[in-house]
Design an enzyme around this catalytic site. Structure first.
Site, mmCIF file in Angstrom:
data_model
loop_
_atom_site.group_PDB
_atom_site.id
_atom_site.type_symbol
_atom_site.label_atom_id
_atom_site.label_comp_id
_atom_site.label_asym_id
_atom_site.label_seq_id
_atom_site.Cartn_x
_atom_site.Cartn_y
_atom_site.Cartn_z
ATOM 1 N N GLY A 28 0.804 -1.206 0.000
ATOM 2 C CA GLY A 28 0.000 0.000 0.000
ATOM 3 C C GLY A 28 0.840 1.261 0.000
ATOM 4 O O GLY A 28 1.284 1.749 -1.039
ATOM 5 N N CYS A 29 1.082 1.801 1.183
ATOM 6 C CA CYS A 29 1.727 3.101 1.295
ATOM 7 C C CYS A 29 3.201 3.078 0.902
ATOM 8 O O CYS A 29 3.732 4.078 0.409
ATOM 9 C CB CYS A 29 1.554 3.641 2.710
ATOM 10 S SG CYS A 29 -0.183 3.885 3.139
ATOM 11 N N ILE A 30 3.886 1.943 1.100
ATOM 12 C CA ILE A 30 5.281 1.861 0.676
ATOM 13 C C ILE A 30 5.365 1.882 -0.838
ATOM 14 O O ILE A 30 6.146 2.635 -1.436
ATOM 15 C CB ILE A 30 5.952 0.601 1.252
ATOM 16 C CG1 ILE A 30 5.998 0.677 2.776
ATOM 17 C CG2 ILE A 30 7.359 0.418 0.678
ATOM 18 C CD1 ILE A 30 6.758 1.861 3.337
#
Length: 207
Positions: A148-150
């Site tokens: 997701g955010c990575i």
């Protein structure tokens, strides 16, 4: 990943240089991802000592450190469709204990902490201009979650002109499959995926 690597030929084996002015970014490394009681738990406890180690290297070498956290209004009005799609984000309502950064990797007073509402650390934040003001050319990326955010942050780093170096053991996800698959794909297309040992050595070589 048996058979997967064979489907990526030589044209997927490029490399990015580690620049002269790196920064360490700790993406959403908050209690919600490491506390089994949290609805958004990602089993990320293993990454906390890795992040702590890289923080030590960065601070010793005077490499800038930037954190991101996620926070929403109680009604989710600042979360848009992401809030609607992912009910687990309610763990990050402003003031929630799941939104705080664990003490072992807590930011210092002189380190930047950005609040975001979506996956990428760049989207809707001042990160790009903050990096430009510091003349940063490389991002060492740690935190949660890998798929997701990575991933979103690494992709936007590349698209904004910053070489992303994703620390494989400094990230985590809810299941090994998306973790490994996203690291593989990031390495093939968008980033350099390195171990904590490699990231520490790269940062240690920079003043």
């Amino acid at each position: 990943m048996t058979g997967l690597a064979e489907s990526y030929g030589a044209d997927f084996r490029g490399a990015l240089p580690f620049g002269d002015r790196p920064a360490l970014i700790v993406v959403d490394a908050v209690t919600g991802y490491v506390d089994p009681a949290a609805p958004i738990y990602a089993g990320g406890e293993h990454a906390l000592p890795v992040i702590a180690r890289l923080l030590g290297v960065a601070r010793q070498r005077q490499i800038p450190v930037i954190y991101t956290v996620v926070s929403y209004r109680a009604d989710g009005a600042d979360g848009g469709l992401f809030w609607r799609k992912l009910p687990a984000l309610r763990a990050f309502v402003e003031g929630s204990p799941f939104a705080r950064i664990p003490d072992q990797i807590a930011p210092r007073a002189d380190e930047l902490v950005l609040t975001k509402h979506y996956a990428s650390a760049f989207f809707g934040t001042t990160l790009a201009t903050d990096l430009a003001a510091r003349r940063i050319d490389t991002l060492v990326i740690t935190g949660f979650s890998t798929s997701g955010c990575i991933r979103a942050t690494a992709l936007d780093a590349l698209q904004n002109g910053y070489a992303p170096f994703v620390v494989s053991d400094g990230c985590g996800d809810r299941h090994p499959a998306p973790h490994e698959a996203n690291l593989f794909d990031l390495q093939a297309k968008y980033a350099e995926v390195v171990t904590a040992d490699q990231a520490a050595a790269l940062m240690a070589g920079k003043a």
